[in-house]
Write an enzyme that holds these catalytic residues in place. Structure first.
Site, PDB file in Angstrom:
ATOM      1  CG  ASN A 266     -18.143 -13.037  -6.720  1.00 56.47           C
ATOM      2  OD1 ASN A 266     -17.928 -12.438  -6.747  1.00 56.47           O
ATOM      3  ND2 ASN A 266     -19.985 -13.346  -7.123  1.00 56.47           N
ATOM      4  CB  CYS A 329     -20.599 -16.801   2.621  1.00 57.60           C
ATOM      5  SG  CYS A 329     -19.054 -17.854   2.266  1.00 57.60           S
ATOM      6  CD1 TRP A 333     -15.683 -22.067   0.173  1.00 53.56           C
ATOM      7  CD2 TRP A 333     -16.354 -23.890   0.273  1.00 53.56           C
ATOM      8  NE1 TRP A 333     -15.939 -22.157  -1.061  1.00 53.56           N
ATOM      9  CE2 TRP A 333     -16.323 -23.474  -1.217  1.00 53.56           C
ATOM     10  CE3 TRP A 333     -16.770 -25.163   0.482  1.00 53.56           C
ATOM     11  CZ2 TRP A 333     -17.183 -24.986  -1.480  1.00 53.56           C
ATOM     12  CZ3 TRP A 333     -16.975 -26.075   0.263  1.00 53.56           C
ATOM     13  CH2 TRP A 333     -17.058 -25.580  -1.619  1.00 53.56           C
ATOM     14  CG  ASP A 334     -13.878 -18.582  -0.476  1.00 52.78           C
ATOM     15  OD1 ASP A 334     -13.045 -19.123  -0.162  1.00 52.78           O
ATOM     16  OD2 ASP A 334     -14.719 -19.656  -1.035  1.00 52.78           O
TER      17      ASP A 334
END
Lengths: 614, 549
Positions: A266, A329, A333-334
């Site tokens: 993360n 995820c 958005w990452d």
């Protein structure tokens, strides 16, 4: 302004330094050394300012920039140092968007030029290029007013058979309402990359609409009814999310899905990984062993490889199995942006062009709500939201350019320049965290888009070895054995000149390519001039002949003979001098000068010819 | 001895060859005295010709009647042969083992090789010491050629001709030789024309525990200093190691006896430490399955790049003393045949533009490695896969080439040769059809009559057709001293050597080709523009003439 400031060499162990004057402007910190060399640092690039303990020579001030520049000043008087320190703290951390550089930056363009700049990248056009809408995919108006999902763009593509109630239902079952939508459509394979956020499944919750939507996605692929659902998180993280009522898809509830974790860490892990990496490579007198053990313990390259492996998984699913893939995820958005964009780049050579790469960033990053402002810390906000997710994406692309040196239209400088501008806040593209916010900020009216400026400067960013004849769907199959991943020195030490090769092959070949184009033009010019002159001579001679028809000897023959005699010998001569001369003599720049010198001669001769024909 | 005795089975059919990046090939395996040949009798597949001397180690495996031989080469390539029939397989394996470890040098391939090309220039005479000396003698008269070692009696590992200070006579040299390890008295290695500073090299002084001294030695090295100037002695060992060497009769120069010299200790590893480093590195590179952490930790623990950094740093230090401090240098370690040569030759790469040309680099290898007595035969007998662990096996030369590659990476336009040239030298140092790298020093080469009986590598390399493969298209003569960065971030794993057989270089090769094309095209265009300009000028002058008859 402070005088007699010393700028220390970051890696020098004997405190080599430059003395000069430090200026603070509204937007930049400027250091001019005694040689009049200027170092400009944008306030927005400043990541942190640190005042170290007073030394005999003055007060040290260390500025770390987001583009990995680190400058170490020594200010003679502590008071001055303190003032600079405080000013920089204020100037580098803005509380509101309107105070960012982009809102005052004025590149002297009028409104229509600015608007045209913003229209350069048109995502509707891009979806058309991919081949949607079509019989299986359509544009949905469900989010036209940002009613279903605030962080998605207004225009979303979904399977034609997914009705609005299904979309609405599914969005309620997905974190932040980010329901499954199309990210990339592979026209040849009729397979799609879709993206979303995690389902709010908890331990046992299910949502029929969501199940229907996934089924609609798999049905939209006529070649393979099975689809992959890729959760880019490590399995443990996903399981932990279940306790919070989120989680991942249960294969039993969805028909025809294959579920897969790919284990990318993360944003917090990534942030501290980069922090460790920077600590290691900032060490003075670093040993090889400390460098590699630091590189290992930072985990940075491991993370890069994980992102790359996930993207390859996508590309393979589509190319080998013809299967569509849904990626998510947590919020989507990452890691989802990383994997979807990189996967598309592997599949579609368009994204490896200068323009295509801009489109890719606009699509998978900007429009789908990668939170640039939070991740890059544009405003004085929560430091825990800052994370180098986009930097990692650029690094993955760089690794690909290293393995496939001819498959990218752009070069490393392009990637570095984009990285520079995600932090610079000079252009509006990366401000805000989603499209809705950008609209509210009226960025298109108040700021400029970066892309036209990069395109204008395109020459600098072109890869001289690019071979443009590759097929649109020429898929890249990178080797991801660990030894292929190297430390990206030009990114993380961009400003530490002493660490770089002293001669750049890329620049030389780039210049040579440019020069070749110019030479081709010159050859055309010269040839046409020569032809023109030859014709004029013949014309001139003919006219002469007409005027003096009773000339004893035929001037044509005489001229052409003398022409031959004259050319043969001197040409050989010149060939010899060319061979013997040094390469520098053959440089285009000097040659161009000579060429222009000969220009007036041509004019006067033409005049001469004209006179003769009268 | 007849090779036939060693070849129990000269020929086996239906052998399958597996090589990295090639599809498996089925064909006939033949063993000759020096080669292992696999030919498929199909037009489109390449035959395999492998020198037995290139084989570092072999493994055998059996699955039922099918035997497999895994051949590990000194150039780090690993190939696999599937051989039907256990007996054939065993025979082949034992033959390869015997043929790849021949004791006698005169049985090696260079003594049997007959060149298929016309020798334009005999490489054995390309770099004669007299000629090399002429380059210096035009600039200085402080040095002379000495023939004191003509019979290899004074120093067995030196060549017959060496360059020494003019003021020191041969008698003194003989005395100094008794005071230096292996008789290796200080000789000239490099003369820096810009400021007349020099690099000398030698073996360690034999001071022993009681601090023996030698007036002639002091006189010799002082003779290289200008009045009032100081010089530096670079000892490539750590102070500790140098001190320990005294117990065995060795030692280092005492300040008291060499007051004009400042001694600096660097620690460059040697012998088995380097060998182990190579073994670990190659092992790490060969395992594709390593995860990132394991790969980085293996790369780190191999210490290979640490050795590179250490050697380069020392060479830069020497170059700095010469060029920036204006001080002369004496370099030695223990014997003066390994780390000493790495440093003297790399310092020249940094300082001397000539050594960055193809001919100049060949001359450098000839002078600083072959003539200077680097024991190639011992050091390069085995490579990364052999388990023999002999003390004298050590990749000293490979480390030197790697360092050159690192500098080449940083100055890609300053070298006339390209990476392939360095790779070629590495291959030939370990296994070759040429005699150049046979023997441990000039004395041995003389006894072996290599000049008469074998072909020089340079005879082959210096043919225009071969040279074109090794020429760097980006080369533009750079007369400056080039200062490489030795920061860990600037040093890289030499992929062309260590990953060569572990990943496809197809795309990189194609990109290189494209680069060459652009450069060639540029030359063509330049020539054409010049020609056209000339033509235009012709026409113009002619017109001018017509205008004023």
């Amino acid at each position: 302004m402070v005088e007699q400031v010393k700028l220390l060499d970051r890696f020098s162990t004997n405190n080599k330094s430059l003395t000069g004057t430090l200026y603070l402007t509204a937007t930049h910190l400027l250091f001019i050394d005694s040689q009049q060399k200027e170092t400009w640092i944008l306030h927005h690039h400043i990541g942190s300012v640190e005042k170290l303990a007073l030394t005999t020579s003055g007060c040290p001030l260390v500025i770390q920039c987001k583009n990995f520049r680190i400058v170490h000043f020594i200010v003679p008087r502590e008071r001055d140092c303190h003032d600079i320190y405080n000013s920089l703290l204020q100037l580098s951390k803005q509380a509101k968007y309107e105070d960012l550089y982009a809102f005052s930056y004025n590149p002297k363009q009028n409104d229509s030029e600015r608007l045209r700049g913003w229209e350069l990248i048109d995502l509707a056009e891009e979806y058309k290029r991919m081949g949607v809408p079509n019989s299986n995919w359509q544009l949905s108006d469900a989010n036209r007013e940002y009613k279903i999902c605030e962080t998605y763009p207004r225009e979303l593509y979904v399977p034609r058979i997914a009705s609005k109630p299904i979309i609405v239902g599914s969005s309620k079952f997905r974190s932040k309402g980010r329901f499954p939508v199309l990210s990339y459509y592979h026209q040849n394979k009729e397979a799609a990359i879709c993206r979303c956020s995690q389902p709010l499944s908890g331990f046992s919750a299910r949502c029929l609409e969501d199940e229907h939507l996934l089924q609609a996605i798999s049905k939209a692929n006529p070649a393979n009814r099975y689809m992959y659902v890729v959760d880019t998180r490590p399995k443990l993280n996903a399981i932990a999310n279940r306790a919070a009522g989120k989680g991942y898809e249960n294969e039993d509830n969805y028909s025809n899905i294959r579920f897969q974790f790919v284990g990318i860490e993360n944003i917090h892990v990534m942030r501290s990984s980069l922090q460790k990496l920077l600590e290691v490579n900032g060490t003075k007198g670093l040993s090889v062993n400390d460098f590699y053990s630091g590189l290992e313990s930072s985990g940075w390259l491991r993370h890069i490889k994980a992102v790359m492996d996930a993207a390859i998984f996508l590309a393979k699913a589509i190319m080998v199995e013809n299967a569509s893939v849904l990626v998510h995820c947590s919020d989507g958005w990452d890691r989802t942006s990383q994997v979807c964009s990189l996967g598309s780049l592997l599949l579609d050579s368009y994204y490896r062009t200068v323009k295509g790469f801009m489109v890719l960033i606009e699509k998978d990053w900007i429009s789908f709500g990668h939170k640039f402002s939070e991740r890059c810390g544009h405003l004085d906000g929560d430091p825990k939201e800052v994370s180098p997710v986009f930097t990692q994406f650029l690094e993955c692309v760089w690794h690909l350019t290293e393995q496939f040196p001819q498959d990218f239209e752009f070069n490393e400088a392009f990637l570095l320049q984009i990285h520079e501008h995600i932090h610079s806040c000079q252009f509006g593209n990366f401000l805000g965290n989603c499209q809705k916010e950008r609209e509210e900020l009226k960025l298109k009216e108040k700021t400029y888009s970066l892309w036209p400026f990069l395109l204008d400067d395109q020459k600098k960013y072109l890869n001289p070895l690019y071979s443009s004849n590759s097929q649109q769907f020429a898929v890249l199959e990178p080797n991801t054995a660990s030894f292929n991943f190297k430390f990206w020195r030009n990114m993380y030490h961009q400003f530490d000149r002493t660490l770089h090769p002293r001669e750049s092959v890329c620049n030389i070949i780039m210049n040579m390519n440019e020069q070749n184009k110019q030479l081709e033009k010159d050859i055309q010019d010269l040839e046409s001039k020569i032809n023109k002159r030859k014709n004029e001579q013949i014309d001139g001679v003919l006219t002469n002949e007409l005027l003096h028809p009773v000339h004893p000897e035929s001037p044509i023959i005489k001229t052409s003979l003398s022409f031959k005699e004259q050319t043969l010998l001197p040409v050989n001569d010149t060939l010899r001098t060319i061979e013997g001369s040094s390469p520098a003599d053959n440089r285009y720049s000097e040659y161009a000068e000579e060429f222009s010198k000969s220009e007036p001669a041509v004019v006067s001769l033409e005049y001469g010819v004209a006179r003769m024909t009268c | 001895m007849e090779f036939a005795e060693l070849i129990k089975t000269p020929r086996v059919d239906n052998v399958v060859l597996h090589r990295p990046f090639y599809p498996a090939v089925e064909g006939t395996l033949c063993l000759t005295g020096h080669h292992l040949i696999l030919s498929s009798r199909q037009d489109n597949t390449e035959e395999l010709w492998l020198l037995h001397s290139n084989i570092d180690a072999i493994d055998k495996r059996f699955v039922g009647p099918l035997g497999t031989i895994i051949i590990k080469c000194k150039d780090f390539r690993i190939i696999q042969l599937d051989i039907p029939g256990m007996e054939e397989c065993l025979n082949i394996a034992s033959s390869i083992e015997a043929l790849s470890t021949l004791d006698s040098i005169t049985l090696m391939y260079p003594f049997f090789y007959r060149p298929m090309f016309e020798v334009i220039e005999d490489g054995w005479h390309s770099f004669l010491p007299e000629q090399e000396f002429e380059l210096y003698s035009s600039a200085t008269s402080d040095w002379r050629l000495s023939y004191v070692n003509k019979e290899f009696a004074v120093c067995p590992s030196y060549p017959p001709i060496v360059i020494v200070p003019k003021s020191i006579d041969d008698e003194a040299l003989r005395k100094v030789a008794t005071f230096r390890h292996g008789g290796r008295f200080p000789v000239l290695s490099y003369y820096h024309k810009k400021n007349e500073m020099v690099i000398m090299r030698s073996g360690q002084p034999l001071t022993g525990t009681n601090g023996r001294r030698c007036k002639e030695d002091e006189k010799l090295i002082n003779a290289t200093l200008r009045a009032g100037k100081r010089g530096y002695i670079i000892d490539t060992r750590s102070l500790n190691v140098a001190q320990q060497a005294r117990a065995k009769g060795g030692g280092f120069e005492q300040e008291a006896h060499y007051p004009q010299w400042r001694r600096i200790h660097k620690s460059i590893e040697r012998y088995h430490i380097l060998q182990e480093s190579l073994v670990k590195l190659v092992e790490a590179c060969n395992d594709q399955t390593h995860n990132m952490d394991r790969w980085l930790s293996k790369l780190e623990s191999s210490n290979w790049l640490t050795h590179i950094k250490e050697i380069l740093t020392t060479a830069c230090l020497v170059a700095q003393c010469i060029d920036r401090e204006g001080a002369s240098i004496l370099i030695h370690g223990t014997e003066g045949t390994d780390s000493t040569l790495q440093v003297t030759s790399l310092a020249q790469i940094i300082l001397d533009p000539r050594s960055r040309t193809i001919r100049g680099f060949e001359a450098l290898i000839e002078r600083e490695w072959l003539q200077a007595g680097h024991p190639f035969q011992q050091r390069c007998a085995q490579s990364a896969y052999c388990n023999s662990k002999q003390k004298w096996e050590s990749p000293v030369f490979l480390l030197f080439l790697d360092c050159v590659w690192q500098i080449l990476r940083q100055f890609p336009c300053s070298f006339e040769f390209n990476e392939n040239f360095l790779i070629m030298l590495f291959e030939h140092a370990y296994a070759s059809q040429f005699g150049t790298f046979l023997g441990n020093n000039e004395s041995e080469r003389c006894k072996l009559k290599l000049q008469q009986k074998t072909m020089s590598l340079w005879s082959w390399v210096n043919q225009p057709s071969e040279l074109s493969k090794f020429t760097n298209p980006l080369f533009e003569a750079n007369n400056l001293v080039i200062w490489p960065s030795v920061a860990p971030q600037s040093l890289q794993l030499w992929e062309g050597i260590f990953l060569r057989w572990n990943r496809s270089s197809k795309y990189l090769d194609e990109a290189y080709e494209e680069m060459v094309n652009i450069i060639e095209y540029n030359k063509e265009l330049q020539a054409k523009v010049n020609l056209l300009r000339r033509q235009l000028a012709e026409l113009e002058t002619k017109d001018g003439m017509q205008e004023n008859p």
